[in-house]
Design a protein around this motif. Sequence first.
Motif, PDB file in Angstrom:
ATOM      1  N   VAL A  21       0.823  -1.213   0.000  1.00 40.05           N
ATOM      2  CA  VAL A  21       0.000   0.000   0.000  1.00 40.05           C
ATOM      3  C   VAL A  21       0.860   1.267   0.000  1.00 40.05           C
ATOM      4  O   VAL A  21       0.812   2.083  -0.927  1.00 40.05           O
ATOM      5  N   ALA A  22       1.636   1.460   1.054  1.00 41.46           N
ATOM      6  CA  ALA A  22       2.248   2.762   1.312  1.00 41.46           C
ATOM      7  C   ALA A  22       3.289   3.165   0.270  1.00 41.46           C
ATOM      8  O   ALA A  22       3.373   4.335  -0.106  1.00 41.46           O
ATOM      9  N   LEU A  23       4.094   2.222  -0.192  1.00 43.38           N
ATOM     10  CA  LEU A  23       5.189   2.541  -1.096  1.00 43.38           C
ATOM     11  C   LEU A  23       4.817   2.395  -2.563  1.00 43.38           C
ATOM     12  O   LEU A  23       5.702   2.311  -3.428  1.00 43.38           O
ATOM     13  N   LYS A  24       3.544   2.432  -2.883  1.00 44.82           N
ATOM     14  CA  LYS A  24       3.106   2.348  -4.266  1.00 44.82           C
ATOM     15  C   LYS A  24       3.059   3.708  -4.958  1.00 44.82           C
ATOM     16  O   LYS A  24       2.963   3.781  -6.179  1.00 44.82           O
ATOM     17  N   THR A  25       3.113   4.773  -4.188  1.00 42.54           N
ATOM     18  CA  THR A  25       3.078   6.122  -4.752  1.00 42.54           C
ATOM     19  C   THR A  25       4.261   6.938  -4.223  1.00 42.54           C
ATOM     20  O   THR A  25       4.780   6.662  -3.135  1.00 42.54           O
ATOM     21  N   ILE A  26       4.652   7.937  -4.992  1.00 44.87           N
ATOM     22  CA  ILE A  26       5.752   8.791  -4.550  1.00 44.87           C
ATOM     23  C   ILE A  26       5.342   9.602  -3.335  1.00 44.87           C
ATOM     24  O   ILE A  26       6.141   9.792  -2.406  1.00 44.87           O
ATOM     25  N   ALA A  27       4.114  10.077  -3.316  1.00 48.48           N
ATOM     26  CA  ALA A  27       3.658  10.887  -2.182  1.00 48.48           C
ATOM     27  C   ALA A  27       3.712  10.096  -0.881  1.00 48.48           C
ATOM     28  O   ALA A  27       4.168  10.594   0.152  1.00 48.48           O
ATOM     29  N   GLY A  28       3.247   8.831  -0.923  1.00 49.26           N
ATOM     30  CA  GLY A  28       3.290   8.011   0.280  1.00 49.26           C
ATOM     31  C   GLY A  28       4.709   7.694   0.701  1.00 49.26           C
ATOM     32  O   GLY A  28       5.053   7.761   1.891  1.00 49.26           O
ATOM     33  N   ALA A  29       5.583   7.359  -0.254  1.00 56.53           N
ATOM     34  CA  ALA A  29       6.968   7.031   0.077  1.00 56.53           C
ATOM     35  C   ALA A  29       7.703   8.248   0.645  1.00 56.53           C
ATOM     36  O   ALA A  29       8.471   8.129   1.609  1.00 56.53           O
ATOM     37  N   VAL A  30       7.466   9.430   0.057  1.00 57.46           N
ATOM     38  CA  VAL A  30       8.126  10.643   0.564  1.00 57.46           C
ATOM     39  C   VAL A  30       7.625  10.978   1.958  1.00 57.46           C
ATOM     40  O   VAL A  30       8.407  11.385   2.836  1.00 57.46           O
ATOM     41  N   SER A  31       6.322  10.810   2.205  1.00 58.84           N
ATOM     42  CA  SER A  31       5.778  11.096   3.526  1.00 58.84           C
ATOM     43  C   SER A  31       6.382  10.180   4.594  1.00 58.84           C
ATOM     44  O   SER A  31       6.772  10.633   5.680  1.00 58.84           O
ATOM     45  N   ILE A  32       6.488   8.899   4.298  1.00 54.98           N
ATOM     46  CA  ILE A  32       7.078   7.960   5.257  1.00 54.98           C
ATOM     47  C   ILE A  32       8.554   8.260   5.456  1.00 54.98           C
ATOM     48  O   ILE A  32       9.084   8.204   6.581  1.00 54.98           O
ATOM     49  N   LEU A  33       9.253   8.600   4.362  1.00 52.72           N
ATOM     50  CA  LEU A  33      10.675   8.917   4.469  1.00 52.72           C
ATOM     51  C   LEU A  33      10.905  10.169   5.305  1.00 52.72           C
ATOM     52  O   LEU A  33      11.858  10.239   6.096  1.00 52.72           O
TER      53      LEU A  33
END
Length: 627
Positions: free
Chosen positions: A145-157
């Motif tokens: 789920v979370a790492l499927k989009t750039i927005a989600g990956a950047v937010s988690i990072l």
Amino acid sequence: MVDRGQDKTTTTASDLSLKKKELLSSAMKRTSEWIFSQEIPSDVKVRVGEASFSIHKFPLVSKCGYIRKLVSESGDADVPLIELSDVPGGAEAFELAAKFCYGINFEINVENIATLRCVAEYLEMTEEYAVGNLVGRTDAYLNDVALKTIAGAVSILHMSESLLPIAEKAKLMSKCIDAIAYIACKESQLSTSGRSDNSGSDGVASSIPSQQRPVVDWWAEDLTVLRIDIFQRVLIAMMARGFKQFAIGPILMLYAQKSLRGLDIFGKGRKKIEPTQEHEKRVVLETLVSLLPKERNAMSVSFLSMLLRAAIYLDTTVACRLDLEKRMAMQLGQTVLDDLLIPSYSFTGDTLFDVDTVRRIMSNYLESQMGNHFVLNGDDEYFSPPQSDIEKVGKLMENYLAEIATDRNLSVAKFISLAELIPEQSKPTEDGMYRATDIFLKAHPNLSDMERKKVCSMMDCQKLSREACAHAAQNDRLPVQTVVQVLYYEQQRLRDAMNGNENVESPSANAKLNVYSGDTQFHPVSNEITGLRRENEDLKLELVKLKMKLKEIEKSTVKVKATVINSPSVNSSPSGSADKPPLPRRSFISSVSKKLGKLSPFPRIDGITPFAKGRTKPNKDRRHSIS
């Protein structure tokens, strides 16, 4: 009645303070109520920072390997208190882990996944201690789920930056960076192919390479929230996956505009920035410069100039500033005057603008041009780059000299050092150099004669236009030798025009054409230029001698006039020439030009040398002084 209300308020406040000490939040309160509702008293207290949790030992030990080790190492089965001081995410993260141990349902989302993954790593909630433990659950959510989009990956990072070093141990950072790099490269390839398809239908647009038209991707602004070291790792991972360097430029520009905001790089006042903030921005700037694309024209000159101003303002490393200067030198033909007007931040009463930086930029440009000139092509013939770029640079430097010439603190040495860097082949005329020289002399009225001569020696009077010659002939700020040179060359030009040689090129113009004509014999051209310079120096020496002779003639003329006036013959016939018609008035330029032709130390076309031994005494009608 009032007293009772006050007592009741005091009691309520004390109860609330006690509850705050025991329970950190309402969710923790519900967790404790659920624990007590099981009619099993708690047997251990876990203290996380300032918060305390009264819970049961068995659910924790069954799923948390770290707590199991603490209990076994204590040697006492009835451990009353467990201290956890460095839990990633604090008490809120431990509360979620405790809920998971008790089987209480809660939502896993992008906002809490980083905290959950790190606290699960800290408490060692792996499959080794329980099937379907928290580590496996969080990894599954990240991958699916979370790492499927750039927005989600950047937010988690971005949230993981505050969870270091446990986030690195859990490989959460590397997963997010890899996901961003993969998706960014995929999006870039799709957008590039889409733009190329659209440009293929347009003949004009298809003639321009897509690499020269970088477009800021929609996700680029999301990366600006990252810390500079994490941002650097993301870009390196993107380039490792094949992300084009020319597309890195817009991302760097966005990050620089946001992170370097607030610097007064265009002002001339004192620094208004705290030392800590200055150090942070210095690190950001040096990192951004190290990430700049190596390709030429990948960044605009105005952006490079902005970075160079910031580098000088923040006092970055010498390597950082030299790198920016070399990049600007490679694109100097695209530079405008404002890009070179870099304020001086030394605050030592020196020049208003940073002249030394511009001199280094120009030197780097000349070195690059020396490497490009006279290169062998496939037919073993020499060729040179187009003249347009060189002429643009020459015009730019002349305008820069004219702009900084008004600075009273600008020394003669610095002015001459910059003027000497302008190549001769970049100046079709010397009007720009004459304008800068005139402004400099006007702003520095206290220069000595020798200094004025040095400044004026930077321009070639033979290449001045007619308008510039007319202005220079009446310019009181120029040395006499320079004015005589201007008048002599103007007279020579008029003489050539009268003889029908209007298309005769000047020696300097011939030298310029020989350099760029593609002829392989370069050494004779350089020897001819050297000879012309030697002749020019001899000419200057002869002009000085001529000036001294003119002064002697003037003195003798004054003495002769005084003698004639005092003689009785003159007094007896005062109206001897009264009946003669008045002579027509001649202009100053024509009079001086004509007299210079007679007094010139150079041989005329007919071969007669002025001041020859057999020369007869001039008649009375030609005793006028050129002064």
